[in-house]
Design a protein around this motif. Structure first.
Motif, mmCIF file in Angstrom:
data_model
loop_
_atom_site.group_PDB
_atom_site.id
_atom_site.type_symbol
_atom_site.label_atom_id
_atom_site.label_comp_id
_atom_site.label_asym_id
_atom_site.label_seq_id
_atom_site.Cartn_x
_atom_site.Cartn_y
_atom_site.Cartn_z
ATOM 1 N N PHE A 17 0.841 -1.333 0.011
ATOM 2 C CA PHE A 17 -0.092 0.064 0.000
ATOM 3 C C PHE A 17 1.009 1.459 0.016
ATOM 4 O O PHE A 17 0.652 2.143 -0.762
ATOM 5 C CB PHE A 17 -0.889 -0.088 1.192
ATOM 6 C CG PHE A 17 -1.912 -1.192 1.105
ATOM 7 C CD1 PHE A 17 -2.958 -1.632 0.430
ATOM 8 C CD2 PHE A 17 -1.726 -2.122 2.404
ATOM 9 C CE1 PHE A 17 -3.521 -2.663 0.215
ATOM 10 C CE2 PHE A 17 -2.484 -3.210 2.434
ATOM 11 C CZ PHE A 17 -3.477 -3.501 1.420
ATOM 12 N N GLU A 18 2.022 1.279 0.801
ATOM 13 C CA GLU A 18 2.833 2.455 0.910
ATOM 14 C C GLU A 18 3.600 2.461 -0.417
ATOM 15 O O GLU A 18 3.728 3.574 -0.824
ATOM 16 C CB GLU A 18 3.613 2.431 2.014
ATOM 17 C CG GLU A 18 4.844 3.533 2.236
ATOM 18 C CD GLU A 18 4.221 4.814 2.384
ATOM 19 O OE1 GLU A 18 4.728 5.662 2.088
ATOM 20 O OE2 GLU A 18 3.012 4.882 2.984
ATOM 21 N N ARG A 78 1.317 4.179 -2.826
ATOM 22 C CA ARG A 78 1.003 5.604 -2.750
ATOM 23 C C ARG A 78 2.340 6.272 -3.191
ATOM 24 O O ARG A 78 2.325 7.410 -3.707
ATOM 25 C CB ARG A 78 0.886 5.856 -1.107
ATOM 26 C CG ARG A 78 -0.643 5.539 -0.523
ATOM 27 C CD ARG A 78 -0.722 5.883 0.679
ATOM 28 N NE ARG A 78 -0.008 5.227 1.589
ATOM 29 C CZ ARG A 78 -0.703 3.999 2.188
ATOM 30 N NH1 ARG A 78 -1.690 3.750 2.107
ATOM 31 N NH2 ARG A 78 0.079 3.445 3.406
ATOM 32 N N ARG A 79 3.510 5.965 -2.914
ATOM 33 C CA ARG A 79 4.742 6.679 -3.352
ATOM 34 C C ARG A 79 4.595 6.694 -4.980
ATOM 35 O O ARG A 79 5.418 7.596 -5.464
ATOM 36 C CB ARG A 79 6.062 5.915 -2.697
ATOM 37 C CG ARG A 79 6.091 6.159 -1.157
ATOM 38 C CD ARG A 79 7.382 5.739 -0.552
ATOM 39 N NE ARG A 79 7.515 5.829 0.925
ATOM 40 C CZ ARG A 79 8.516 5.645 1.650
ATOM 41 N NH1 ARG A 79 9.630 5.492 1.084
ATOM 42 N NH2 ARG A 79 8.363 5.799 2.806
ATOM 43 N N LYS A 103 2.342 6.527 -7.021
ATOM 44 C CA LYS A 103 1.230 7.552 -7.379
ATOM 45 C C LYS A 103 1.829 9.040 -7.083
ATOM 46 O O LYS A 103 1.437 9.910 -7.820
ATOM 47 C CB LYS A 103 -0.177 7.244 -6.859
ATOM 48 C CG LYS A 103 -0.483 6.047 -7.350
ATOM 49 C CD LYS A 103 -0.858 5.881 -8.645
ATOM 50 C CE LYS A 103 -1.040 4.632 -9.522
ATOM 51 N NZ LYS A 103 -1.049 4.606 -10.931
ATOM 52 N N ALA A 149 -8.527 -0.328 0.790
ATOM 53 C CA ALA A 149 -7.239 0.208 0.969
ATOM 54 C C ALA A 149 -6.340 0.153 -0.421
ATOM 55 O O ALA A 149 -5.706 0.990 -0.652
ATOM 56 C CB ALA A 149 -6.587 -0.411 1.851
ATOM 57 N N ALA A 171 -4.920 3.428 -2.395
ATOM 58 C CA ALA A 171 -3.297 3.744 -2.526
ATOM 59 C C ALA A 171 -3.020 3.693 -3.926
ATOM 60 O O ALA A 171 -2.024 4.051 -4.372
ATOM 61 C CB ALA A 171 -2.653 2.360 -2.126
#
Length: 326
Positions: free
Chosen positions: A75-76, A79-80, A82, A106, A110
């Motif tokens: 997920f992280e 996010r990074r 994107k 989630a 993300a």
């Protein structure tokens, strides 16, 4: 794999490039073999940090991303990816054994476009890949076409003022005109304009662009609302165009072939609001000579005043796709 070896491998490949991110070697092996046999070029990463590095370096066409990994989870990583304009456009398909609603939500929150559940079924993965690669390829062709026609384009998220998508030409122009503004931030003066313009557009007002001059060159911005299924509220499309005084004067000459080169120059500076004295200083001639040129311009264009000449020229250029905004 070293940077040189990776670059060499990618340079010789014409197939779609897939980055698989999973911390379990057996999963990587099964997926790698299935994708390789189906004609894809495959890169692998076993943790979040290396996934981010390879995505930025190789620009894969799609990322197959494990949701649960030690350290930086999927997920992280998403996010990074994107948040970085270099990788924001890459579609992400999550691979997860977490089928609870909260985990699916989630994944999409993300930045994922799809997900497959574990244990992985390779035929399902291949079908999902084919569908999303078709969409990604069309979007990439659209970005390249925009750049080819000089329409640099980017998408800005209103709530934080960050670029979330941009063509190569847009990145180049912003770096050239605003060297002190790091990517993916936006220049303060452009953000201030965007905020005002967004309010106007929501109220139903017509578009009002922004033009910023740098010596003999200028860059213009036009705001457009995002449309379509992928559009998020508060995301705005901005189209940039660069023009130089020389190019604009040439546009005037083409629009009004009856004018001489010097008369086109004089008309250009009239449009910019310059007085005869100002124009004389710019062109290295006397105000009286400028006045004579203007008389010829008025006669050839069939107008009687500076305002009428400027309005006629602006209307002609805008109708033909030009822009002389000051």
């Amino acid at each position: 794999m070293s940077t040189d070896l990776l670059d060499a491998e990618l340079a010789g490949s014409t197939s779609d490039l897939v980055l698989i991110v999973d911390d379990v070697p057996d999963n990587l092996s099964v997926l790698h073999d299935a994708l390789d046999e189906s004609g894809y070029t495959v890169l692998v990463a076993t943790d979040g940090a290396s996934a981010l590095q390879r995505a930025r370096q190789a620009h894969p066409d799609v990322v197959l991303l494990d949701a649960v990994m030690p350290g930086m989870d999927g997920f992280e990583v998403a996010r990074r990816l994107k948040a970085d304009p270099e990788t924001a456009g890459i579609p992400i398909i999550f691979m997860t054994g977490l089928t609870d609603t909260e985990h699916v939500v989630a994944a999409f929150a993300a930045g994922g476009v799809d997900y497959v559940t574990k244990p992985i079924r390779t035929r399902e993965v291949l079908a999902r890949l084919a569908a999303h690669l078709h969409t990604a390829r069309a979007q990439r062709q659209a970005r390249n076409a925009l750049d080819a026609f000089g329409h640099a384009t980017l998408v800005v998220r209103e709530r934080d003022g960050r670029r979330i998508w941009q063509t190569a030409l847009a990145r180049e122009l912003l770096a050239r005109y605003f060297a002190d503004v790091p990517d993916p931030a936006m220049p303060a003066e452009v953000l201030a304009w965007m905020t005002r313009e967004a309010l106007r557009r929501r109220a139903g007002a017509e578009a009002m662009g922004l033009t910023i001059a740098r010596a003999a060159r200028r860059i213009s911005f036009v705001l457009h609302p995002m449309t379509g299924e992928q559009a998020n509220e508060g995301d705005w499309l901005i189209v940039l165009r660069e023009e130089s005084e020389t190019t604009l004067m040439q546009s005037l000459a083409l629009a009004f072939p009856v004018l001489t080169a010097r008369e086109s120059e004089v008309l250009y500076w009239v449009i910019q609001g310059k007085t005869n004295r100002d124009i004389g200083d710019i062109l290295g001639t006397s105000p009286r000579t400028v006045h004579k040129h203007l008389e010829h311009v008025f006669e050839k264009l069939g107008v009687e005043t500076r305002t009428a000449a400027a309005a006629l020229a602006l209307g002609k250029l805008r109708h033909g796709g030009g822009d002389l905004g000051g």
